[in-house]
Write a protein that holds these residues in place. Structure first.
Motif, short mmCIF file in Angstrom:
data_model
loop_
_atom_site.label_atom_id
_atom_site.label_comp_id
_atom_site.label_asym_id
_atom_site.label_seq_id
_atom_site.Cartn_x
_atom_site.Cartn_y
_atom_site.Cartn_z
N LYS A 116 5.30 -8.28 -0.89
CA LYS A 116 5.13 -9.55 -0.89
C LYS A 116 6.38 -10.33 -1.07
N ASP B 291 2.24 -2.24 -10.92
CA ASP B 291 2.16 -2.62 -9.65
C ASP B 291 2.55 -4.17 -9.68
N THR C 56 0.94 -1.46 0.17
CA THR C 56 0.02 -0.09 0.05
C THR C 56 0.92 1.09 -0.07
C1 LIG Z 1 -0.90 -7.01 -1.83
C2 LIG Z 1 -1.07 -6.04 -2.89
C3 LIG Z 1 -0.93 -4.60 -2.70
C4 LIG Z 1 -1.02 -4.20 -1.22
O1 LIG Z 1 0.20 -4.43 -0.34
P1 LIG Z 1 -0.06 -4.54 1.12
O2 LIG Z 1 1.46 -4.95 1.72
O3 LIG Z 1 -1.13 -5.57 1.35
O4 LIG Z 1 -0.45 -3.17 1.40
C5 LIG Z 1 -0.89 -3.78 -3.56
N1 LIG Z 1 -0.97 -4.13 -5.06
C6 LIG Z 1 -0.98 -5.14 -5.22
C7 LIG Z 1 -1.00 -5.74 -6.56
C8 LIG Z 1 -1.22 -6.19 -4.38
O5 LIG Z 1 -1.43 -7.44 -4.68
#
Ligand SMILES: *Cc1c(COP(=O)(O)O)cnc(C)c1O
Length: 440
Positions: free
Chosen positions: A278, A250, A129
């Motif tokens: 992630k 993203d 985020t």
């Molecule tokens: C999980 C996710 C986010 C947000 O990440 P967080 O660590 O949960 O804040 C943003 N963009 C994508 C594509 C995601 O899968």
């Protein structure tokens, strides 16, 4: 508008989870720290997980499950991989955070820059985020423009201005956006459908000179798995360039999941900015955003765009990411995962072909989705019918009864890790055959 839930029925088979859930519901809204964990889309009591090892998780009642959630993407090496645990333990013993620069953040940044050609400089944050929020801020600063374009069904974290038509958590609740977000905050956000060049062309023709950036999950994976046509992404690259807007990939899920170069490498399309999370955190809270030096130079302290974080780049989280990426490189992890994915596809083919109702497997590398959409897997964010949602819920519980832990929503992708070998995949295929036979 709330989504009230009756008090959790005590689940006699999982008394410890049921008891924890009851306590949690008293002191945590909905009993969870992130909504999809509450099992609202599938019903029943969420499992409280006590530990994980390899491809398995163990609930508070001591039951083992073969896990296809993988903490929603980060655990590409599996749960508690000894190489990651060892490195993190050593780092932690030296101190968890200093609020000062440290060597591991330089190393992880070098690793990302080397793997991802569009990124010359990168800055670390503590979640996906935050990575997206910061990338958008720097894109606006760099272009001097305000408008942001996103796609229906793509999720980019929970920042106010992006909580519009945003992925599974919201689709699951049937809400187009969130309360608590002033209209003025989303007034600078435009939403386009996926898979539709003409709609993008129309928007850029009308508003191109005001668009700071277009953000997309290059492999949308938050509303099922919706691989896009390459020509569509090429059209977005061309349009943004023509109109002086930045293209943001993203890659919070796809980065270092599809391969070290993420979806950009897979598609052979270079964005101007990319966001990560992630996998690069190896299970610790890490996000990152990066791009060309000229853009990133706008960030403080060199530039005029403020961005900061108390725990950003802390040595424990950086070390977890480094240990994970080292392991993946050492063990040819991405090649291995592609082979496992292909094996899964082979194993599931006869299982799905014999299912009395439509279920389709969508797979890219180590990401897969069981699509319950009757009309075949969609390329745009399409809602499941009530019937299809009910089928998924039944499948989820039938799999749980067979010791398989799927994401508790029909809109969520499943994740393979290095710990998912032939034995695990065969077990999954057999359980799926049984479970599909047991539901209607
Ligand atoms: C999980 C996710 C986010 C947000 O990440 P967080 O660590 O949960 O804040 C943003 N963009 C994508 C594509 C995601 O899968």
């Amino acid at each position: 508008m709330t989504n009230p839930q009756p008090p959790p029925a005590s689940d006699s088979r999982r008394p410890r989870s049921a008891e924890l859930y009851e306590r949690a519901c008293r002191v945590i809204p909905g009993g969870v720290s992130s909504p999809v964990r509450a099992f609202r889309a599938v019903g029943g009591t969420p499992l409280f997980i006590a530990r994980g090892a390899g491809a398995q998780v163990f609930d508070a009642d001591g039951r083992a499950y073969l896990d296809f959630v993988g903490s929603w993407g980060p655990l590409i090496a599996g749960h508690a991989h000894p190489a990651v645990v060892g490195a993190v333990t050593e780092a932690l013993a030296r101190g968890s955070s200093f609020g000062a620069p440290c060597a591991p953040e330089v190393e992880l940044a070098e690793r990302i820059v080397a793997a991802y050609p569009a990124v010359e400089q990168v800055r670390f944050v503590s979640s996906g985020t935050e990575a997206v929020m910061s990338a958008i801020r720097v894109a606006r600063a760099f272009t001097g423009r305000d408008l942001i374009v996103k796609f229906a069904g793509c999720y980019h974290g929970h920042a106010d201005h992006l909580l519009v038509a945003a992925g599974s958590g919201l689709a699951t609740f049937g809400r187009p956006s969130s309360a608590g977000v002033p209209e003025a905050f989303t007034a600078c956000t435009r939403v386009l459908p996926l898979d539709d060049e003409a709609a993008a062309e129309r928007l850029f023709a009308a508003d191109g000179a005001r668009i700071a950036a277009l953000i997309i999950e290059p492999l949308p994976a938050n509303h099922g798995l919706l691989p896009q046509r390459r020509e569509f992404l090429e059209a977005l690259r061309r349009l943004t360039r023509q109109h002086g807007a930045l293209l943001i990939f993203d890659e919070v899920i796809s980065g270092f999941r599809l391969g070290p170069g993420g979806a950009a490498q897979w598609l052979e399309i270079a964005p101007d900015l990319a966001t990560f999370g992630k996998v690069i955190g190896g299970g610790m809270p890490v996000g990152a955003f990066g791009g060309a030096r000229a853009i990133m130079a706008r960030l403080a302290p060199d530039g005029d765009t403020y961005q900061a974080g108390t725990l950003s780049g802390n040595p424990v989280a950086m070390t977890a990411g480094l240990a994970t990426l080292d392991l993946m490189a050492r063990e040819s992890g991405w090649e291995q995962l592609e082979a496992r994915g292909a094996e899964l596809e082979r194993l599931l083919k006869p299982v799905l072909a014999n299912c009395p109702f439509p279920v389709q497997l969508v797979r890219v590398a180590s990401l897969f989705w069981l699509s319950f959409h009757g009309a075949g897997p969609p390329r745009t964010a399409a809602a499941l019918s009530a019937r299809e949602s009910a089928r998924f819920a039944a499948l989820f519980h039938a799999m749980l009864d067979r010791g398989i832990y799927l994401p508790p929503s029909g809109y969520e992708a499943c994740f393979l890790s290095l710990a998912h070998g032939s034995a695990e995949l065969t077990r999954f295929a057999n359980a799926l055959r049984d479970a599909l036979g047991a539901i209607e």
